[in-house]
Design an enzyme around this catalytic site. Structure first.
Site, PDB file in Angstrom:
ATOM      1  N   GLY A 192       0.819  -1.206   0.000  1.00  0.00           N
ATOM      2  CA  GLY A 192       0.000   0.000   0.000  1.00  0.00           C
ATOM      3  C   GLY A 192       0.852   1.255   0.000  1.00  0.00           C
ATOM      4  O   GLY A 192       1.896   1.313   0.657  1.00  0.00           O
ATOM      5  N   ARG A 195       0.796  -5.542  -5.967  1.00  0.00           N
ATOM      6  CA  ARG A 195       0.909  -6.797  -5.228  1.00  0.00           C
ATOM      7  C   ARG A 195       1.513  -7.841  -6.170  1.00  0.00           C
ATOM      8  O   ARG A 195       1.275  -7.808  -7.370  1.00  0.00           O
ATOM      9  CB  ARG A 195      -0.469  -7.270  -4.762  1.00  0.00           C
ATOM     10  CG  ARG A 195      -1.261  -6.227  -4.002  1.00  0.00           C
ATOM     11  CD  ARG A 195      -0.725  -5.970  -2.611  1.00  0.00           C
ATOM     12  NE  ARG A 195      -1.533  -4.994  -1.880  1.00  0.00           N
ATOM     13  CZ  ARG A 195      -1.253  -4.551  -0.671  1.00  0.00           C
ATOM     14  NH1 ARG A 195      -0.186  -4.992  -0.049  1.00  0.00           N
ATOM     15  NH2 ARG A 195      -2.031  -3.665  -0.075  1.00  0.00           N
ATOM     16  N   ASP A 199       4.988  -4.655   6.060  1.00  0.00           N
ATOM     17  CA  ASP A 199       5.330  -6.014   6.475  1.00  0.00           C
ATOM     18  C   ASP A 199       5.546  -6.958   5.289  1.00  0.00           C
ATOM     19  O   ASP A 199       6.556  -7.664   5.219  1.00  0.00           O
ATOM     20  CB  ASP A 199       4.206  -6.546   7.376  1.00  0.00           C
ATOM     21  CG  ASP A 199       4.467  -7.962   7.842  1.00  0.00           C
ATOM     22  OD1 ASP A 199       5.180  -8.125   8.836  1.00  0.00           O
ATOM     23  OD2 ASP A 199       3.950  -8.906   7.201  1.00  0.00           O
ATOM     24  N   THR A 257       4.316   2.839   5.580  1.00  0.00           N
ATOM     25  CA  THR A 257       2.942   2.380   5.761  1.00  0.00           C
ATOM     26  C   THR A 257       2.216   3.302   6.729  1.00  0.00           C
ATOM     27  O   THR A 257       2.795   3.716   7.738  1.00  0.00           O
ATOM     28  CB  THR A 257       2.887   0.931   6.296  1.00  0.00           C
ATOM     29  OG1 THR A 257       1.558   0.629   6.714  1.00  0.00           O
ATOM     30  CG2 THR A 257       3.829   0.727   7.471  1.00  0.00           C
ATOM     31  N   ASP A 290      -0.098   2.424   8.630  1.00  0.00           N
ATOM     32  CA  ASP A 290      -0.599   1.649   9.762  1.00  0.00           C
ATOM     33  C   ASP A 290       0.265   1.764  11.011  1.00  0.00           C
ATOM     34  O   ASP A 290      -0.199   1.459  12.110  1.00  0.00           O
ATOM     35  CB  ASP A 290      -0.710   0.173   9.375  1.00  0.00           C
ATOM     36  CG  ASP A 290      -1.662  -0.054   8.209  1.00  0.00           C
ATOM     37  OD1 ASP A 290      -2.555   0.785   8.010  1.00  0.00           O
ATOM     38  OD2 ASP A 290      -1.503  -1.067   7.502  1.00  0.00           O
ATOM     39  N   ASP A 321       2.601  -0.159  11.971  1.00  0.00           N
ATOM     40  CA  ASP A 321       2.542  -1.494  12.572  1.00  0.00           C
ATOM     41  C   ASP A 321       3.819  -2.314  12.403  1.00  0.00           C
ATOM     42  O   ASP A 321       3.807  -3.538  12.542  1.00  0.00           O
ATOM     43  CB  ASP A 321       1.367  -2.284  11.988  1.00  0.00           C
ATOM     44  CG  ASP A 321       1.487  -2.502  10.481  1.00  0.00           C
ATOM     45  OD1 ASP A 321       2.358  -1.872   9.849  1.00  0.00           O
ATOM     46  OD2 ASP A 321       0.704  -3.300   9.936  1.00  0.00           O
ATOM     47  N   ARG A 335      -5.166  -1.861   9.564  1.00  0.00           N
ATOM     48  CA  ARG A 335      -5.028  -3.315   9.471  1.00  0.00           C
ATOM     49  C   ARG A 335      -5.213  -3.922  10.854  1.00  0.00           C
ATOM     50  O   ARG A 335      -6.274  -3.801  11.437  1.00  0.00           O
ATOM     51  CB  ARG A 335      -3.687  -3.705   8.839  1.00  0.00           C
ATOM     52  CG  ARG A 335      -3.720  -5.042   8.116  1.00  0.00           C
ATOM     53  CD  ARG A 335      -2.453  -5.341   7.371  1.00  0.00           C
ATOM     54  NE  ARG A 335      -1.285  -5.408   8.221  1.00  0.00           N
ATOM     55  CZ  ARG A 335      -0.164  -6.029   7.897  1.00  0.00           C
ATOM     56  NH1 ARG A 335      -0.042  -6.620   6.726  1.00  0.00           N
ATOM     57  NH2 ARG A 335       0.865  -6.045   8.717  1.00  0.00           N
TER      58      ARG A 335
END
Length: 319
Positions: free
Chosen positions: A11, A72, A103, A125, A127, A129, A171
């Site tokens: 993303g 992707r 990730d 990202t 996120d 994360d 996410r």
């Protein structure tokens, strides 16, 4: 090392362009050639690779998205795809690779490193994360986008005496929901890291009504459930009507904040420094304001640290 490559994968996030710019200019400053790999690992397998000059990354530091595009690539999860990628890298004379992403992107970079090809990961990202780094590139910009949306939705909530559920990205991490909810004055914040009780949420809303409060903001992270699922539960359990706003991909776009531009510049430059030392298999991160490098395995073996004290504070301030 005479030539390195750079790609973005997964993303997109605001600040990726600033990181690309830093990689290219830092490399050229040290007399390295740089190649841009377009459309992520898919482009790597297909050989969609072009040399980059200083001018190719001019006027992009303020732009969201990624100049190198993203995609992707299921083929790259298999060893055959990874070996095709290495074949293309060698064909273009590339001796080291900077991978900007999250990730999944890091797993691809680790695979290449395990095949003996030096790769360095830069965390891009929204996120936030990635284990091992306090912040990721794009988180701050996305956070401000969410806060701006909450502020605007609150205007409507106030005008019409309505309660709103705002669904945000992240996410499996609740950082975006937590930070935006606290900064936006949300009455309730739902995150994947902490179990929730629908009766407790209903009690909070009713308690607010009893003291004259006619509207509320509930922020829910997508890793918990969808906004519409929560809306249905509140109607079934407590007969509380709400409206839902799903912010969606608006959170990924926009011009990066100054904080993200600086972070991306620092991290991109650090990645080049590592490759100049023939160091691969590393992720770049920031801890306590220090830009550093650590093993990819630490990313996958560790867990992202959720700020429980901030979450507790959000509950205390939303009484």
């Amino acid at each position: 090392m005479k030539k390195i490559g750079v790609l973005t994968s997964g993303g997109d996030s605001p600040g990726m362009n600033a990181a690309i710019r830093a990689v290219v200019r830092k490399a050229i400053y040290h007399d390295l050639q740089v190649a841009g790999i377009y459309h992520g690992y898919q482009g790597l397998i297909e050989g969609n690779i072009q040399d980059l000059a200083i001018g190719d990354v001019g006027d992009i530091i303020q732009r969201g998205g990624t100049k190198l595009y993203s995609a992707r690539c299921l083929d790259f999860k298999e060893e055959a795809g990874q070996l095709k990628g290495i074949e293309q890298l060698k064909k273009h004379g590339i001796e080291g690779l900077v991978v900007i992403g999250g990730d999944g992107s890091y797993r691809g970079a680790l695979a290449l490193s395990n095949h003996g090809f030096p790769c360095v990961g830069v965390p891009g990202t929204i996120d936030n994360d990635i284990s091992g780094t306090d912040y990721t590139i794009g988180f701050d910009t996305a956070l401000n986008t969410v806060i701006d949306s909450i502020d605007k939705i609150r205007d409507t909530a106030t005008s019409h005496d309505r309660s709103f559920i705002i669904e945000v990205m992240g996410r499996d991490a609740g950082d975006l929901a937590l930070w935006a909810g606290l900064a936006g004055g949300a009455e309730t914040i739902l995150v994947p890291e902490d179990p929730f009780d629908i009766d407790d949420i209903a009690m909070r809303l009713k308690r607010g009504r009893d003291r004259g409060k006619k509207h509320s903001i509930i922020v829910v992270a997508e890793g918990v459930m969808t906004g519409h699922e929560l809306q249905q539960k509140l109607m079934e359990k407590a007969d509380i009507p709400t409206h839902v706003s799903v912010l969606g991909h608006i959170q990924r776009g926009g011009s990066p904040t100054a904080r993200d531009r600086v972070l991306a510049s620092q991290m991109g430059a650090k990645a080049v420094e590592l490759l100049l030392q023939d160091i691969g298999g590393k992720a770049v991160g920031i801890r306590n304001r220090e830009i550093l490098a650590y093993d990819f395995n630490e990313v996958f073996d560790g867990t992202h640290e959720f700020d429980e004290s901030m979450y507790k504070l959000s509950k205390e301030l939303s009484i």
